[in-house]
Design a protein around this motif. Structure first.
Motif, PDB file in Angstrom:
ATOM      1  N   ASN A  65       0.843  -1.371   0.100  1.00 19.07           N
ATOM      2  CA  ASN A  65      -0.193  -0.083   0.023  1.00 19.07           C
ATOM      3  C   ASN A  65       0.805   1.225  -0.120  1.00 19.07           C
ATOM      4  O   ASN A  65       0.187   2.428   0.324  1.00 19.07           O
ATOM      5  CB  ASN A  65      -0.978  -0.150   1.078  1.00 19.07           C
ATOM      6  CG  ASN A  65      -2.031  -0.876   1.098  1.00 19.07           C
ATOM      7  OD1 ASN A  65      -2.967  -0.600   0.466  1.00 19.07           O
ATOM      8  ND2 ASN A  65      -1.827  -2.073   1.618  1.00 19.07           N
ATOM      9  N   THR A  66       2.403   1.141  -0.171  1.00 16.41           N
ATOM     10  CA  THR A  66       2.863   2.243  -0.137  1.00 16.41           C
ATOM     11  C   THR A  66       3.078   2.899  -1.633  1.00 16.41           C
ATOM     12  O   THR A  66       2.918   2.286  -2.522  1.00 16.41           O
ATOM     13  CB  THR A  66       4.487   1.838   0.239  1.00 16.41           C
ATOM     14  OG1 THR A  66       5.134   3.079   0.332  1.00 16.41           O
ATOM     15  CG2 THR A  66       5.032   0.918  -0.581  1.00 16.41           C
ATOM     16  N   HIS A  67       3.482   4.301  -1.636  1.00 14.89           N
ATOM     17  CA  HIS A  67       3.518   5.004  -2.888  1.00 14.89           C
ATOM     18  C   HIS A  67       5.272   5.346  -2.897  1.00 14.89           C
ATOM     19  O   HIS A  67       5.339   5.820  -3.881  1.00 14.89           O
ATOM     20  CB  HIS A  67       2.968   6.136  -2.905  1.00 14.89           C
ATOM     21  CG  HIS A  67       1.396   6.035  -2.747  1.00 14.89           C
ATOM     22  ND1 HIS A  67       0.749   5.534  -3.783  1.00 14.89           N
ATOM     23  CD2 HIS A  67       0.538   6.254  -1.829  1.00 14.89           C
ATOM     24  CE1 HIS A  67      -0.640   5.586  -3.301  1.00 14.89           C
ATOM     25  NE2 HIS A  67      -0.802   5.853  -2.346  1.00 14.89           N
ATOM     26  N   LEU A  68       6.072   4.759  -2.070  1.00 11.09           N
ATOM     27  CA  LEU A  68       7.334   4.934  -2.130  1.00 11.09           C
ATOM     28  C   LEU A  68       8.033   4.091  -3.250  1.00 11.09           C
ATOM     29  O   LEU A  68       7.652   3.086  -3.545  1.00 11.09           O
ATOM     30  CB  LEU A  68       8.083   4.733  -0.979  1.00 11.09           C
ATOM     31  CG  LEU A  68       7.647   5.385   0.318  1.00 11.09           C
ATOM     32  CD1 LEU A  68       8.276   4.798   1.782  1.00 11.09           C
ATOM     33  CD2 LEU A  68       8.086   6.707   0.353  1.00 11.09           C
ATOM     34  N   ASP A  69       9.273   4.644  -4.047  1.00 13.04           N
ATOM     35  CA  ASP A  69       9.825   4.176  -4.955  1.00 13.04           C
ATOM     36  C   ASP A  69      11.028   3.212  -4.133  1.00 13.04           C
ATOM     37  O   ASP A  69      10.960   3.136  -2.865  1.00 13.04           O
ATOM     38  CB  ASP A  69      10.626   4.667  -5.957  1.00 13.04           C
ATOM     39  CG  ASP A  69      11.415   6.022  -5.135  1.00 13.04           C
ATOM     40  OD1 ASP A  69      11.730   6.009  -4.206  1.00 13.04           O
ATOM     41  OD2 ASP A  69      11.889   6.714  -6.045  1.00 13.04           O
ATOM     42  N   LEU A  70      12.157   2.312  -4.714  1.00 10.01           N
ATOM     43  CA  LEU A  70      13.133   1.746  -4.084  1.00 10.01           C
ATOM     44  C   LEU A  70      13.851   2.568  -3.229  1.00 10.01           C
ATOM     45  O   LEU A  70      14.310   2.221  -2.092  1.00 10.01           O
ATOM     46  CB  LEU A  70      13.771   1.087  -4.896  1.00 10.01           C
ATOM     47  CG  LEU A  70      13.367   0.208  -6.099  1.00 10.01           C
ATOM     48  CD1 LEU A  70      14.325  -0.262  -7.065  1.00 10.01           C
ATOM     49  CD2 LEU A  70      12.638  -1.023  -5.378  1.00 10.01           C
ATOM     50  N   GLU A  71      14.180   3.936  -3.613  1.00 13.05           N
ATOM     51  CA  GLU A  71      14.994   4.773  -2.847  1.00 13.05           C
ATOM     52  C   GLU A  71      14.226   5.206  -1.467  1.00 13.05           C
ATOM     53  O   GLU A  71      14.818   5.207  -0.472  1.00 13.05           O
ATOM     54  CB  GLU A  71      15.396   5.970  -3.448  1.00 13.05           C
ATOM     55  CG  GLU A  71      16.417   6.761  -2.894  1.00 13.05           C
ATOM     56  CD  GLU A  71      16.826   8.093  -3.497  1.00 13.05           C
ATOM     57  OE1 GLU A  71      17.923   8.555  -3.157  1.00 13.05           O
ATOM     58  OE2 GLU A  71      16.131   8.524  -4.443  1.00 13.05           O
ATOM     59  N   GLY A  72      13.067   5.342  -1.647  1.00 10.62           N
ATOM     60  CA  GLY A  72      12.030   5.740  -0.587  1.00 10.62           C
ATOM     61  C   GLY A  72      12.070   4.616   0.548  1.00 10.62           C
ATOM     62  O   GLY A  72      12.227   4.909   1.786  1.00 10.62           O
ATOM     63  N   ILE A  73      11.840   3.294  -0.042  1.00 11.80           N
ATOM     64  CA  ILE A  73      11.936   2.178   0.867  1.00 11.80           C
ATOM     65  C   ILE A  73      13.340   2.198   1.903  1.00 11.80           C
ATOM     66  O   ILE A  73      13.181   1.935   2.887  1.00 11.80           O
ATOM     67  CB  ILE A  73      11.487   0.945   0.006  1.00 11.80           C
ATOM     68  CG1 ILE A  73       9.961   1.029  -0.529  1.00 11.80           C
ATOM     69  CG2 ILE A  73      11.654  -0.165   0.874  1.00 11.80           C
ATOM     70  CD1 ILE A  73       9.748  -0.101  -1.257  1.00 11.80           C
TER      71      ILE A  73
END
Length: 281
Positions: A65-73
């Motif tokens: 349910n996240t909208h983060l990309d790999l860097e954000g994760i």
């Protein structure tokens, strides 16, 4: 682990299991995270297995349910990447245009001003399975239980009233402390700021958390029956630990099961019934 390594790991090992495909399952996530836990030597394999079985559903729900990309994760979950230029990380709260009033010094209270004494109890971390003489120097991150193994020598044995190593407090020590305080100390009210359960975070359940809550709550009512208790929830009071979903989450991941119990128990500590709606929400 570098930021680049983390992104590669998330992309190649975790992404599919975290729900980026339509047929991702909790079992897939558990296998992926199990590999990381063991490969990075975060815990012993048996603890990794139990830990991941407990947390995999919550992690799967979060990352699907996240909208983060790999860097954000990697920035948020692993703290190995710089904070990206993402509204999720960079937000502001608009303040009213009313000018800030000048700071006024707070006058010191008069010597004869009324005084209140507060008893603050926090981070009890009660272990109902603490065993005297068990191994307090075990290989795991939590000891002083029957399953902790045989002590190698007398100095490794868990003490009668607790141990300063990787152990939590036994029930009889907690009750002795409450009894002493109730008969020897003077105070007006109590602040009880959570963290009730022990540190075996890989082997807990909703029922486990509720049982520990009820045991400690009963001790407060037994030894301080006339005192108001102002409680708060600690990070170890959820299941899994640190898992506190937003009120908008109403499915099986909801935290309502614990809030309902608090709404039943907390008003019994001389608090008004009007607190119940604030607890439930």
């Amino acid at each position: 682990m570098s930021c680049q390594d983390c992104q590669g790991l998330v992309a190649s090992v975790i992404v599919k299991a975290l729900g980026k495909s339509n047929n991702a399952t909790s079992d897939e996530l558990t296998k992926a995270m199990q590999f990381i836990c063991i490969y990075r030597q975060i815990e012993e394999q048996t603890i990794c297995d139990a830990f991941l079985r407990q947390y995999s559903d919550m992690v799967l729900y979060t990352f699907t349910n996240t909208h983060l990309d790999l860097e954000g994760i990697c920035a948020l979950a692993f703290d190995v990447c710089p904070i990206p230029d993402n509204p999720f990380f960079n937000w502001q709260i608009p303040l009213p245009s009313t000018p800030k009033p000048p700071v006024q010094p707070i006058p010191a209270p008069k010597p004869d001003a009324p005084k209140l004494r507060v008893l603050h109890i926090t981070d009890i971390h009660l272990d109902l399975e603490y065993e005297i003489g068990s191994n307090a120097a075990c290989r795991d991150s939590f000891c002083c239980r029957r399953e902790s193994g045989v002590p190698s020598n007398d100095s490794s044995k868990a003490g009668q009233f607790g141990d300063y190593r990787s152990c939590d407090v036994p029930l009889w020590t907690l009750e002795s402390m409450f009894e002493y305080i109730s008969t020897n100390e003077q105070f007006d009210y109590i602040m009880w700021t959570g963290d009730i359960s022990p540190h075996n975070t890989w082997n807990q359940s909703k029922e486990f958390q509720l049982h520990n809550l009820r045991v400690v709550d009963a001790l407060f009512r037994k030894y301080f029956p006339t005192k108001a208790v102002y409680p708060a929830v600690g990070n170890h009071d959820g299941f899994p630990n640190d898992g506190f979903p937003l009120p908008s989450i109403k499915d099986s991941h909801s935290y309502q099961w614990y809030l309902n119990e608090l709404a039943e128990l907390w008003p019994q500590h001389h608090l008004p019934a009007s607190i119940v709606p604030t607890v439930l929400t």
